[in-house]
Enzyme design. Structure first.
Site, PDB file in Angstrom:
ATOM      1  NE  ARG A 159      -3.323  -2.743   2.623  1.00 16.31           N
ATOM      2  CZ  ARG A 159      -3.119  -3.422   3.815  1.00 16.31           C
ATOM      3  NH1 ARG A 159      -1.952  -3.688   4.230  1.00 16.31           N
ATOM      4  NH2 ARG A 159      -4.052  -4.657   3.542  1.00 16.31           N
ATOM      5  CE  LYS A 182      -6.418  -0.538   4.594  1.00 12.80           C
ATOM      6  NZ  LYS A 182      -7.680  -0.665   4.153  1.00 12.80           N
ATOM      7  CG  HIS A 250      -4.821   0.495  -3.630  1.00 13.80           C
ATOM      8  ND1 HIS A 250      -4.268   0.374  -2.422  1.00 13.80           N
ATOM      9  CD2 HIS A 250      -6.010  -0.447  -3.992  1.00 13.80           C
ATOM     10  CE1 HIS A 250      -4.521  -0.759  -1.905  1.00 13.80           C
ATOM     11  NE2 HIS A 250      -5.240  -1.451  -2.501  1.00 13.80           N
ATOM     12  NE  ARG A 253      -3.062  -3.831  -1.870  1.00 14.97           N
ATOM     13  CZ  ARG A 253      -2.438  -4.658  -0.259  1.00 14.97           C
ATOM     14  NH1 ARG A 253      -0.918  -4.679   0.128  1.00 14.97           N
ATOM     15  NH2 ARG A 253      -4.208  -4.893   0.199  1.00 14.97           N
ATOM     16  CG  HIS A 276      -6.167  -9.051   1.531  1.00 16.72           C
ATOM     17  ND1 HIS A 276      -6.478  -9.297   0.360  1.00 16.72           N
ATOM     18  CD2 HIS A 276      -5.855  -7.909   1.180  1.00 16.72           C
ATOM     19  CE1 HIS A 276      -6.089  -8.758  -0.647  1.00 16.72           C
ATOM     20  NE2 HIS A 276      -6.015  -7.337   0.069  1.00 16.72           N
ATOM     21  CE1 TYR A 285      -6.476  -7.590  -6.521  1.00 16.15           C
ATOM     22  CE2 TYR A 285      -6.178  -8.872  -4.430  1.00 16.15           C
ATOM     23  CZ  TYR A 285      -6.283  -7.732  -5.267  1.00 16.15           C
ATOM     24  OH  TYR A 285      -5.942  -6.198  -4.813  1.00 16.15           O
TER      25      TYR A 285
END
Length: 304
Positions: A159, A182, A250, A253, A276, A285
């Site tokens: 990110r 995150k 982004h 990524r 994730h 994806y």
């Protein structure tokens, strides 16, 4: 107005989310806003302060009223679903602490919405962006800095906030990089030789000292590089190459993940590389590839 008891409960829940679950500050801010709005509505809807006992008695009709009120404020299905998720999380915690049954809240159905698929670039376009970024600035060290940042986004699936959080302690880059993503979630990502070379070239040319405790990527005046600068550089490259507006930092990524999947990468491994928390996020994806296959099919069979 929110009752003192409800406000204290909200703050306790937020503290739990922050301490035990490692929720990011942006998440905490969104939770605070969404649940506060819910509690404020219930106070107005019931025409009395909503202490813990009244909150435990929220019914199906109350939830429907809140949903309808929120929709009337031009809140889309995706945002409403996020708000409902926050309220449900709060109620799970509150019901366990206070010992009541939160069925009416937890059984409320989330609105359906079309999940947006990631918009990756093709491999050729991703390479072209990296090459073009290198030619954006007339100042050599800034050009190589921008190229190094974009190369990390694409080559490591970072990110933009993660790339700009790197410090001088990370150089020289090794074959792997430890990233705090995150919610404080830690992961290790491999670093391609091209990314190592780009960062090494930048660190040699940077006119400012890069110390172990200072940001790795510096702005023109020596302060921490702003994400807006990277976004601006990407926008310039996008216009030069004639790429769509979805070609953002982004998107690099997203491209990293999609190209790995195309090459036969394991979905679980890609989940770990991206950081994730849920596999369902990574599974988006596979939707990209399905959509792309359908486009190819329709071009080959226009009457289908």
């Amino acid at each position: 107005m929110i009752s003192p008891a409800a406000r204290d409960a909200l703050q306790s829940w937020l503290a739990t989310e922050r301490a035990l679950k490692g929720a990011a500050e942006n998440t905490i801010t969104a939770y605070t806003r969404d649940v506060s709005d819910f509690l404020t509505f219930m106070t107005q809807h019931k025409a009395e302060p909503q202490g813990l006992r009244p909150l435990a008695q929220i019914g199906v009709s109350d939830m429907r009223a809140w949903m309808a009120h929120t929709r009337s404020d031009d809140v889309g299905p995706r945002s409403l679903a996020r708000k409902l998720s926050a309220v449900k999380s709060f109620y799970r915690w509150l019901s366990e602490r206070e010992g009541f049954e939160p069925t009416a809240v937890l059984a409320t159905r989330s609105p359906k919405f079309q999940r947006k698929l990631p918009r990756p670039l093709s491999e050729d376009a991703a390479r072209a962006v990296i090459d073009t970024v290198d030619m954006q600035s007339q100042t050599p060290w800034i050009s190589i800095r921008d190229q190094a940042v974009i190369t990390l986004l694409y080559g490591c699936g970072l990110r933009i906030s993660e790339a700009l959080s790197l410090t001088g302690a990370n150089i020289p880059l090794g074959e792997a990089l430890r990233i705090i993503g995150k919610g404080g979630k830690e992961r290790v990502v491999p670093v391609l030789p091209a990314a190592r070379a780009a960062v090494a070239a930048y660190s040699r040319l940077c006119p400012y000292p890069i110390e172990p405790d200072t940001p790795l990527f510096l702005g023109a005046r020596g302060g921490k590089l702003s994400p807006r600068i990277v976004q601006k550089v990407m926008a310039q490259a996008r216009m030069q190459l004639g790429l769509p507006a979805t070609a953002t930092p982004h998107a690099m990524r997203h491209s990293f993940a999609t190209h790995l999947l195309n090459a036969g990468g394991d979905l679980r491994a890609i989940q770990e590389l991206l950081g994730h928390a849920s596999l369902s996020t990574t599974q988006a994806y596979t939707g990209v590839e399905t959509a792309r296959l359908m486009e190819v099919y329709q071009r080959a069979h226009p009457k289908a």
